[in-house]
Design a protein around this motif. Structure first.
Motif, PDB file in Angstrom:
ATOM      1  N   GLY A 161      83.971  75.435   2.052  1.00  0.00           N
ATOM      2  CA  GLY A 161      83.546  74.341   2.930  1.00  0.00           C
ATOM      3  C   GLY A 161      84.291  74.294   4.247  1.00  0.00           C
ATOM      4  O   GLY A 161      83.724  73.905   5.268  1.00  0.00           O
ATOM      5  N   ILE A 162      85.549  74.660   4.227  1.00  0.00           N
ATOM      6  CA  ILE A 162      86.313  74.584   5.467  1.00  0.00           C
ATOM      7  C   ILE A 162      85.830  75.662   6.426  1.00  0.00           C
ATOM      8  O   ILE A 162      85.566  75.401   7.600  1.00  0.00           O
ATOM      9  CB  ILE A 162      87.822  74.639   5.171  1.00  0.00           C
ATOM     10  CG1 ILE A 162      88.204  73.349   4.415  1.00  0.00           C
ATOM     11  CG2 ILE A 162      88.630  74.781   6.447  1.00  0.00           C
ATOM     12  CD1 ILE A 162      89.483  73.408   3.648  1.00  0.00           C
ATOM     13  N   THR A 163      85.648  76.878   5.905  1.00  0.00           N
ATOM     14  CA  THR A 163      85.086  77.942   6.744  1.00  0.00           C
ATOM     15  C   THR A 163      83.712  77.543   7.251  1.00  0.00           C
ATOM     16  O   THR A 163      83.440  77.570   8.456  1.00  0.00           O
ATOM     17  CB  THR A 163      84.957  79.256   5.941  1.00  0.00           C
ATOM     18  OG1 THR A 163      86.232  79.662   5.495  1.00  0.00           O
ATOM     19  CG2 THR A 163      84.329  80.351   6.789  1.00  0.00           C
ATOM     20  N   THR A 164      82.823  77.177   6.327  1.00  0.00           N
ATOM     21  CA  THR A 164      81.403  77.068   6.685  1.00  0.00           C
ATOM     22  C   THR A 164      81.017  75.707   7.267  1.00  0.00           C
ATOM     23  O   THR A 164      79.849  75.484   7.577  1.00  0.00           O
ATOM     24  CB  THR A 164      80.505  77.368   5.459  1.00  0.00           C
ATOM     25  OG1 THR A 164      80.859  76.472   4.397  1.00  0.00           O
ATOM     26  CG2 THR A 164      80.679  78.795   5.000  1.00  0.00           C
ATOM     27  N   SER A 165      81.992  74.814   7.437  1.00  0.00           N
ATOM     28  CA  SER A 165      81.658  73.494   7.973  1.00  0.00           C
ATOM     29  C   SER A 165      80.987  73.585   9.342  1.00  0.00           C
ATOM     30  O   SER A 165      79.990  72.903   9.597  1.00  0.00           O
ATOM     31  CB  SER A 165      82.929  72.646   8.064  1.00  0.00           C
ATOM     32  OG  SER A 165      83.916  73.304   8.839  1.00  0.00           O
TER      33      SER A 165
END
Lengths: 86, 439, 375
Positions: C337-341
């Motif tokens: 989630g942090i990458t793809t946010s």
């Protein structure tokens, strides 16, 4: 246990009475501070009872040691000024 | 290294007055009793050094009892984790014995983890030689020469007088005792001690020792300055501020209980203290608590509670009946202490925007004060994220901002990663695990 | 009382909700954000903050690569406390089989324009001296980075706020209504479109969606600068990460800008308690010690856990809910989630504005798994 113990603080031999903590030895040796904070300021002990972690130094190559909880032993190697770039 | 026992009928955490009393009373039953402390010697903070040089009659009596009782003392040992009811993981903190990790099991546990000083942030409080009041005393007891050093003792609580007397005895020049509590409350406190002969005698003895030391009430430090270390303390009383030069500032604002282990075990807390019944039982079966972590009541209360816990944990609650009236009297003393040394509101404005509140992570007051909670501030400013795990700034922000520090997770104290690996391995070996130094 | 009215209301101020808010506000939409607890305090605070390009599937690659590019573009604007560090990832092989997987992985990345460099045993040990000797090698992916996600979420929320977005915090959404949401204080917020970016909480608002909480453990040490220099992940991570059912651990260590070492990772399903699971933590550490024996001597200062929103096909749910024209999901990102946010935010924004995104949106549409979900 002999009456006095010789330890090394930052490479200099210091004799202290037996029962002295590594922290007291650092202060007896006249080190200007025990550690540098993450922001670079000099720090000395606060609580002297193992809670505040201000007296961290490198003791016998072990970093982040709470020197107030450690009794001096012969030839103990104590390094102050533990500092890490924040 | 000799292998040491792993199972105890009664295991006591903390070897201050409460822990010593608990251990002595528990051992009367013939139970296998273990007492551990993170210090090399017994005595805790208040009786530090008494085992070598006894000075208090009470301490001497209990230390003699302890010496003749069958109690296994685990020195320089710290609890790191609680695995499940009956199982603790501990490590040695001293260098002498090497660093070892092991599991201890118990049938009953008595928590006597005591209290630490409350430190309040003010400009300059991070300078070397600004220390706790108990902190400087402990340091002198552990070898720091203090003769001819100029010291200001400040903060609040009965500890200030004891510290000043001790420092003076070791040759320090105590220039001033600054007590933040107002004179009228202290007078009422002294008056109520009139019925407590022992306490009164002790207080008079200390006052005599300190007769030449200025003692100011409604007075507190507002700033410390110096090049690389403390040189000058600025103090305030009423509208008047002035400065004093000194070598050390010994400053503590009374005590906060060490409840981290109790919280990890799941013991119910109320108002920040571990909740106990008349037998010192906590909300968790088989877990007792005695001493300052159940309420700040002084040595006598701690001993009383320790005795009750020691008997109750060995199923001899009958032996505690005679102790109960005393306990009630001491509870009264505890609430008196609380009222007398309640912190004044002005202390909440001690820190300015630039004052570091979190000493581990160097977080300024300006960065945290607009956050909504301890956790919000911690996540976004790193306040409380350092190795002390928020023990110092957590207590400070509780007073300054009304925050409550968040839940306790292992390790209870910072410990080598390996300790947590051993803690969780299902076939945990009670044997010692040698631990090399990190290079 | 006048009810606030928004064009877009985002539920959840974790990194995904925050990124969506920032993107929508940037395009001039009137944005509201509702957060039940604190900004970036959920799965965002329980992630490592590893900005990593993944090659599990083409869809996963597309979203992670696109997002990584957006992070690199944003990095110069990020404040210091976000601790953006372009340290790169080294995928560490532990045997010959994994070393041949390294070669395949390099080909996969390079053919898609992602720089990657194979390190042999000697080179690996040269750049990462804490790793045990004798490891066969690894793959360095230099464009990967790490951030401190809670501050990144706060930065994105503040970006949105600077363009007029309103943050309602702490406010708990109890119900999604046709014209907006109801809150636990009895009030309502009216919105034309609603985006559910509430991580594992999303299932409370949409009981029908297949998002499962996956528990993970983290451990952080005191400061040991230079102990490791890249995010080190065992290649076997790919194997363990595939499983939707079993419990697993993998060696995954990250150097923080502070000099601290952040250690992961564990995966557990069907756990309710957020307590640290001692055997799981021990397994996680033991796995890491197989790669870094000296790790055991570092001082650990904290452990914690968190729940990530996992979907069966390991791809997030981004887009309109079938049958609900104005209801959008942005959840199910699991450990990425942090990458793809940032990529998620662009996909979502373009769907709201009925525009195309640089990468295909279809693989992430909720409609791929749900024909209809009732809110």
């Amino acid at each position: 246990m002999p009456d006095t113990i010789t330890v090394n603080v930052n490479g200099t031999a210091v004799s202290v009475p037996s029962g002295t903590t590594a922290l007291a030895a650092i202060l007896i040796a006249g080190a200007p501070s025990v550690r540098r904070s993450v922001g670079g300021s000099p720090r000395g002990p606060l609580c002297a009872m193992g809670v505040c972690f201000e007296c961290r130094a490198t003791v016998n190559h072990r970093r982040h040691s709470r020197t107030c909880q450690i009794l001096c032993t012969p030839e103990m190697d104590i390094r102050t000024g533990e500092q890490v770039d924040g | 290294m000799a292998s040491r026992p792993a199972h105890f009928d009664v295991l006591i955490i903390g070897a201050g007055p409460a822990g010593i009393a608990a251990a002595c009373c528990a051992s009367e039953s013939g139970a296998r009793v273990g007492l551990l402390d993170n210090n090399p010697q017994i005595g805790g903070q208040i009786w530090r050094g008494e085992s070598q040089h006894p000075s208090h009659i009470e301490a001497r009596e209990w230390l003699q009892k302890f010496a003749s009782a069958k109690i296994e003392f685990l020195a320089s040992t710290e609890v790191i984790d609680h695995l499940e009811p009956g199982r603790l993981v501990v490590q040695s903190v001293g260098m002498q014995s090497g660093d070892d990790v092991r599991e201890l099991t118990y049938r009953n546990l008595i928590l006597c983890t005591g209290a630490r000083e409350l430190f309040l942030p003010f400009p300059g409080w991070t300078l070397p030689n600004v220390m706790g009041a108990g902190g400087l005393q402990a340091l002198v007891k552990s070898g720091l020469p203090i003769a001819d050093k100029k010291v200001i003792v400040a903060g609040t609580g009965p500890l200030l007088l004891a510290v000043a007397a001790h420092l003076r005895e070791h040759g320090a020049e105590v220039r001033l005792i600054a007590e933040q509590a107002p004179r009228h409350r202290l007078a009422r406190f002294a008056l109520s001690l009139a019925f407590e002969r022992a306490k009164l005698a002790q207080a008079f003895a200390i006052r005599r020792q300190l007769s030449s030391v200025p003692y100011k009430t409604s007075c507190w430090p507002i700033r410390a300055t110096g090049e690389g270390k403390l040189e000058t303390v600025f103090l305030r009383t009423g509208a008047h501020t002035w400065q004093e030069s000194c070598d050390y500032l010994a400053c503590g604002f009374h005590l906060v209980p060490n409840t981290e282990l109790a919280a990890l075990i799941g013991c119910e807390l109320r108002g920040g203290f571990v909740q106990v019944d008349d037998s010192q039982r906590t909300s968790i079966a088989g877990v007792f608590a005695a001493g300052e972590l159940t309420g700040i009541g002084g040595v006598e209360a701690s001993i009383g509670e320790g005795q009750i816990a020691g008997y109750a944990a060995t199923d001899r609650s009958g032996s505690t009946a005679s102790l109960l009236p005393q306990k009630q009297r001491l509870d009264h003393f505890a609430s008196l202490l609380k009222r007398t040394f309640a912190l004044r509101d002005e202390l909440r404005s001690l820190p300015d925007s630039e004052t570091l509140v979190c000493r581990c992570e160097d977080v300024k007051f300006a960065r945290i004060r607009n956050h909504s909670s301890w956790r919000d501030s911690k996540l976004h400013t790193r306040c409380g994220m350092g190795p002390c795990q928020g023990r110092i700034c957590g207590a400070a922000t509780e007073f300054l901002l009304g925050w409550r520090a968040d839940s306790v997770r292992p390790p209870v104290f910072a410990a080598p990663v390996q300790v947590l690996a051993i803690a969780g391995s299902s076939q945990s070996q009670p044997d010692l695990v040698s631990h090399e130094e990190f290079r | 009382m006048k009810l606030p009215v928004y064009e877009v209301l985002i539920i959840g101020a974790g990194i995904v909700g925050a990124a969506c808010a920032a993107a929508c506000a940037r395009e001039g939409l009137e944005v509201g954000i509702v957060e039940a607890d604190i900004v970036g305090g959920g799965a965002t605070a329980a992630g490592m903050g590893h900005l990593v390009v993944m090659d599990d599937s083409e869809a996963q690659f597309a979203l992670t690569r696109y997002s990584q590019t957006l992070w690199r573009r944003l990095s110069e604007q990020l404040p210091a406390d976000v601790e953006y560090d372009g340290c790169g990832t080294i995928w560490v092989a532990s045997d010959a089989d994994e070393m041949s997987a390294v070669v395949q992985k390099k080909q996969f990345y390079e053919s898609r324009g992602v720089p990657a460099q194979i390190l042999d045993s000697h080179q690996l040990h040269e750049v990462e001296q804490s790793l045990r000797e004798g490891l066969p090698g690894g793959l360095l992916v230099p464009e990967d980075a790490v951030i401190y996600a809670p501050c990144a979420a706060r930065f994105l929320v503040e970006q949105a706020q600077s363009r007029g977005a309103q943050l309602h915090c702490p406010r708990v959404v109890t119900e999604i209504a046709p014209d907006g949401v109801r809150l636990n204080d009895g009030s309502s917020i009216v919105a034309q479109s609603i985006v559910v970016a509430a991580g594992t909480w999303s299932t409370r608002l949409f009981p029908g969606i297949d998002v499962r909480p996956r528990k993970g453990h983290l451990l952080i040490t005191d400061r040991y600068p230079g102990f490791v220099r890249h995010q080190l992940v065992e290649l076997g991570y790919l194997k363990s990460a595939h499983s939707f059912i079993s419990e697993s651990v993998a060696f995954n260590i990250q150097p923080r800008k502070t000099g601290q070492m952040l250690l992961g990772s564990s995966r557990q399903f069907d756990k309710d308690s957020s307590e640290v699971d001692h055997p799981m933590l021990a397994r996680m550490i033991s796995r890491a010690e197989e790669f870094i024996p000296n790790l055991s001597r570092l001082s650990a200062i904290r452990t914690w856990t968190g729940f990530r929103a996992a979907t069966p096909d390991k791809l997030p749910l981004v887009g309109p809910v079938p049958g609900h024209e104005n209801l959008f999901l942005a959840t199910g990102h699991e450990g990425l989630g942090i990458t793809t946010s940032l990529g998620t935010a662009e996909l979502l924004l373009n769907q709201l504005l009925r525009r195309e995104t640089e990468i295909p949106a279809a693989p992430y549409l909720p409609g791929r798994v749900y024909e209809g979900v009732h809110a």
